[in-house]
Motif scaffolding. Sequence first.
Motif, PDB file in Angstrom:
ATOM      1  N   LYS A 139       0.816  -1.213   0.000  1.00 55.29           N
ATOM      2  CA  LYS A 139       0.000   0.000   0.000  1.00 55.29           C
ATOM      3  C   LYS A 139       0.853   1.267   0.000  1.00 55.29           C
ATOM      4  O   LYS A 139       0.468   2.280  -0.596  1.00 55.29           O
ATOM      5  N   THR A 140       2.014   1.216   0.663  1.00 55.53           N
ATOM      6  CA  THR A 140       2.870   2.398   0.751  1.00 55.53           C
ATOM      7  C   THR A 140       3.830   2.523  -0.434  1.00 55.53           C
ATOM      8  O   THR A 140       4.536   3.522  -0.545  1.00 55.53           O
ATOM      9  N   GLY A 141       3.884   1.510  -1.307  1.00 57.43           N
ATOM     10  CA  GLY A 141       4.741   1.584  -2.481  1.00 57.43           C
ATOM     11  C   GLY A 141       6.145   1.049  -2.275  1.00 57.43           C
ATOM     12  O   GLY A 141       6.980   1.143  -3.173  1.00 57.43           O
ATOM     13  N   ASP A 142       6.428   0.489  -1.105  1.00 62.79           N
ATOM     14  CA  ASP A 142       7.737  -0.114  -0.885  1.00 62.79           C
ATOM     15  C   ASP A 142       7.961  -1.268  -1.857  1.00 62.79           C
ATOM     16  O   ASP A 142       9.070  -1.507  -2.337  1.00 62.79           O
ATOM     17  N   ILE A 143       6.881  -2.020  -2.141  1.00 63.86           N
ATOM     18  CA  ILE A 143       6.881  -2.990  -3.232  1.00 63.86           C
ATOM     19  C   ILE A 143       5.722  -2.634  -4.151  1.00 63.86           C
ATOM     20  O   ILE A 143       4.737  -2.027  -3.708  1.00 63.86           O
ATOM     21  N   ASN A 144       5.829  -2.966  -5.422  1.00 68.34           N
ATOM     22  CA  ASN A 144       4.736  -2.651  -6.338  1.00 68.34           C
ATOM     23  C   ASN A 144       4.151  -3.877  -7.014  1.00 68.34           C
ATOM     24  O   ASN A 144       3.239  -3.771  -7.827  1.00 68.34           O
ATOM     25  N   ILE A 145       4.663  -5.056  -6.661  1.00 70.58           N
ATOM     26  CA  ILE A 145       4.117  -6.313  -7.160  1.00 70.58           C
ATOM     27  C   ILE A 145       3.862  -7.218  -5.966  1.00 70.58           C
ATOM     28  O   ILE A 145       4.761  -7.451  -5.157  1.00 70.58           O
ATOM     29  N   LEU A 146       2.633  -7.714  -5.860  1.00 71.35           N
ATOM     30  CA  LEU A 146       2.277  -8.616  -4.772  1.00 71.35           C
ATOM     31  C   LEU A 146       1.863  -9.953  -5.369  1.00 71.35           C
ATOM     32  O   LEU A 146       0.878 -10.029  -6.115  1.00 71.35           O
ATOM     33  N   VAL A 147       2.626 -10.994  -5.068  1.00 70.14           N
ATOM     34  CA  VAL A 147       2.295 -12.340  -5.519  1.00 70.14           C
ATOM     35  C   VAL A 147       1.425 -12.974  -4.442  1.00 70.14           C
ATOM     36  O   VAL A 147       1.809 -12.981  -3.260  1.00 70.14           O
ATOM     37  N   ALA A 148       0.264 -13.492  -4.822  1.00 70.35           N
ATOM     38  CA  ALA A 148      -0.717 -13.889  -3.810  1.00 70.35           C
ATOM     39  C   ALA A 148      -1.425 -15.182  -4.182  1.00 70.35           C
ATOM     40  O   ALA A 148      -1.566 -15.531  -5.354  1.00 70.35           O
ATOM     41  N   SER A 149      -1.873 -15.871  -3.147  1.00 64.58           N
ATOM     42  CA  SER A 149      -2.807 -16.976  -3.338  1.00 64.58           C
ATOM     43  C   SER A 149      -4.217 -16.393  -3.251  1.00 64.58           C
ATOM     44  O   SER A 149      -4.396 -15.182  -3.082  1.00 64.58           O
ATOM     45  N   ASP A 150      -5.225 -17.244  -3.320  1.00 60.86           N
ATOM     46  CA  ASP A 150      -6.600 -16.740  -3.325  1.00 60.86           C
ATOM     47  C   ASP A 150      -7.038 -16.172  -1.988  1.00 60.86           C
ATOM     48  O   ASP A 150      -8.147 -15.663  -1.875  1.00 60.86           O
ATOM     49  N   VAL A 151      -6.161 -16.215  -0.976  1.00 55.63           N
ATOM     50  CA  VAL A 151      -6.477 -15.566   0.295  1.00 55.63           C
ATOM     51  C   VAL A 151      -6.656 -14.062   0.086  1.00 55.63           C
ATOM     52  O   VAL A 151      -7.338 -13.386   0.858  1.00 55.63           O
ATOM     53  N   ALA A 152      -6.067 -13.506  -0.989  1.00 58.68           N
ATOM     54  CA  ALA A 152      -6.182 -12.069  -1.265  1.00 58.68           C
ATOM     55  C   ALA A 152      -7.184 -11.759  -2.374  1.00 58.68           C
ATOM     56  O   ALA A 152      -7.336 -10.612  -2.768  1.00 58.68           O
ATOM     57  N   ALA A 153      -7.890 -12.790  -2.854  1.00 55.66           N
ATOM     58  CA  ALA A 153      -8.742 -12.579  -4.017  1.00 55.66           C
ATOM     59  C   ALA A 153     -10.046 -11.870  -3.691  1.00 55.66           C
ATOM     60  O   ALA A 153     -10.643 -11.255  -4.553  1.00 55.66           O
ATOM     61  N   ARG A 154     -10.508 -11.995  -2.462  1.00 54.85           N
ATOM     62  CA  ARG A 154     -11.816 -11.435  -2.137  1.00 54.85           C
ATOM     63  C   ARG A 154     -11.721 -10.391  -1.046  1.00 54.85           C
ATOM     64  O   ARG A 154     -11.052 -10.579  -0.047  1.00 54.85           O
ATOM     65  N   GLY A 155     -12.425  -9.297  -1.270  1.00 53.72           N
ATOM     66  CA  GLY A 155     -12.666  -8.340  -0.204  1.00 53.72           C
ATOM     67  C   GLY A 155     -11.574  -7.333   0.062  1.00 53.72           C
ATOM     68  O   GLY A 155     -11.852  -6.268   0.566  1.00 53.72           O
ATOM     69  N   LEU A 156     -10.318  -7.660  -0.245  1.00 50.04           N
ATOM     70  CA  LEU A 156      -9.252  -6.709   0.056  1.00 50.04           C
ATOM     71  C   LEU A 156      -9.343  -5.517  -0.886  1.00 50.04           C
ATOM     72  O   LEU A 156      -9.274  -5.669  -2.102  1.00 50.04           O
ATOM     73  N   ASP A 157      -9.507  -4.353  -0.318  1.00 46.89           N
ATOM     74  CA  ASP A 157      -9.671  -3.135  -1.106  1.00 46.89           C
ATOM     75  C   ASP A 157      -8.379  -2.335  -1.056  1.00 46.89           C
ATOM     76  O   ASP A 157      -8.118  -1.615  -0.098  1.00 46.89           O
ATOM     77  N   ILE A 158      -7.557  -2.495  -2.080  1.00 43.41           N
ATOM     78  CA  ILE A 158      -6.289  -1.775  -2.167  1.00 43.41           C
ATOM     79  C   ILE A 158      -6.385  -0.821  -3.356  1.00 43.41           C
ATOM     80  O   ILE A 158      -6.520  -1.242  -4.500  1.00 43.41           O
ATOM     81  N   LYS A 159      -6.341   0.458  -3.059  1.00 43.75           N
ATOM     82  CA  LYS A 159      -6.549   1.457  -4.106  1.00 43.75           C
ATOM     83  C   LYS A 159      -5.371   1.496  -5.077  1.00 43.75           C
ATOM     84  O   LYS A 159      -4.222   1.303  -4.688  1.00 43.75           O
ATOM     85  N   GLY A 160      -5.690   1.760  -6.329  1.00 44.27           N
ATOM     86  CA  GLY A 160      -4.660   2.024  -7.324  1.00 44.27           C
ATOM     87  C   GLY A 160      -4.005   0.809  -7.935  1.00 44.27           C
ATOM     88  O   GLY A 160      -2.954   0.943  -8.574  1.00 44.27           O
ATOM     89  N   VAL A 161      -4.568  -0.390  -7.778  1.00 42.37           N
ATOM     90  CA  VAL A 161      -3.993  -1.570  -8.425  1.00 42.37           C
ATOM     91  C   VAL A 161      -4.302  -1.487  -9.919  1.00 42.37           C
ATOM     92  O   VAL A 161      -5.455  -1.560 -10.328  1.00 42.37           O
ATOM     93  N   SER A 162      -3.266  -1.318 -10.724  1.00 44.84           N
ATOM     94  CA  SER A 162      -3.478  -1.103 -12.159  1.00 44.84           C
ATOM     95  C   SER A 162      -3.626  -2.395 -12.941  1.00 44.84           C
ATOM     96  O   SER A 162      -4.283  -2.427 -13.978  1.00 44.84           O
TER      97      SER A 162
END
Length: 445
Positions: free
Chosen positions: A289-312
């Motif tokens: 969220k703060t831009g320290d990293i700009n790529i997040l590799v994720a499993s489906d634990v992050a697929a629902r509900g997480l509201d992170i602004k600005g994901v292009s």
Amino acid sequence: MKFADLGLSDELLRAVSEAGYDEPTPIQAGAIPSVLMMRDMIGIAQTGTGKTASFVLPMIDILAHGRARALMPRSLILEPTRELAAQVAENFEKYGKYHKLSMALLIGGVQMGDQVKALERGVDVLIATPGRLMDLFERGKILLTGCNLLVIDEADRMLDMGFIPDIENICTKLPANRQTLLFSATMPPPIKKLADKFLSNPKTIEVARPASTNENIAQFLVKTSERGKRETLRRLIEDERIATAIIFCNRKTTVRELAKSLQRHRYRAGEIHGDMDQSSRIAELDRFKTGDINILVASDVAARGLDIKGVSHVFNFDAPWHPDDYVHRIGRTGRAGAKGRAFTLATPSDDEAIDNIQKLTGSKIEVLGRSEPEGGGAAPAEEERAPRGKRKDERKRAPKRDEAKAKPARDEGRKTAPKPRDDQDGPDDGWNGPMPGFLSVGFGS
């Protein structure tokens, strides 16, 4: 339409305005008046439509009248995962700052003693995952007879995670004349059956066709090979010049390996999956969220509900096994009216999964073609090269006839969607790290 037209209190309108919102989304405009009228409701809306605020806002005004009693929460919100529960808690804190309401969070991994103390003080809003709630109930630490408002959020995700029997059990412990709100992105038959059983004459509000995808998201299918997937992904990242991106994988082991591979190629990549403790997940999300990293590799634990602004961008490194997950994955981009781009890497073995996705969404995904070097497949990256020492003449002598025989057998096995293995994310509602500050009990002045 403005929020002021929906019948919300002045204090709540003030908090909404300070959060930067003036006009409700379609699901909020449809749901809020019905909830305030104390009607049961079914909300069908795709991810990123403002669904959470559509029940949080009216609940705050409803609960403003009344007093909490020890061990007897006045309202209950059921969430499938700890991340979603935490996000709902954030919403209550943000919008309820001018109301004197108390809140407690029941999720696994946190000391039970602290949660029991919160319940003993009495709470207006109880946000819980089904497993921990049933655990405390069976220990006699909570009574549900005073709970007059139930929210079942992400019902189709609850179904995927095997929580429907728990939800049915919980519903039998609540007053029969309660108000029940059910929200889901899709409405498969088991969820329809659940709604018919436990909701009374509900109003159905549907702001998008079930399992439809956001029109603001440009979707692409990229043909590749299993050996060439990592190089194909890196080429796409370079060509797209991404600002921020989430890359989804089917297995936790793949998440870890891909994140390390991207880091070796000097990308600012992080990872999030079900094997990480909660404090590590929160830290990684904060870095993203703060831009320290700009790529997040994720499993489906992050697929629902997480509201992170600005994901292009969203990349499906693996085509999802369940077509519903495709809708939720790509919904991490194109939020709140913004434009987004989603790419799915597809190998020949993914044909059935892609067909199921297109059947569910009712639309074809544009095919970009093979994004690999000419010559029949990408050369494996350094960390992916086959072990040396295999003689060239041994490779030449490999019987092609056996390969031809083996292929139908492999294809036959693909007729059924593969079952998750041990390293795939499953039900996951434990909390293994320190409690973040925003989850403290109580809010408002």
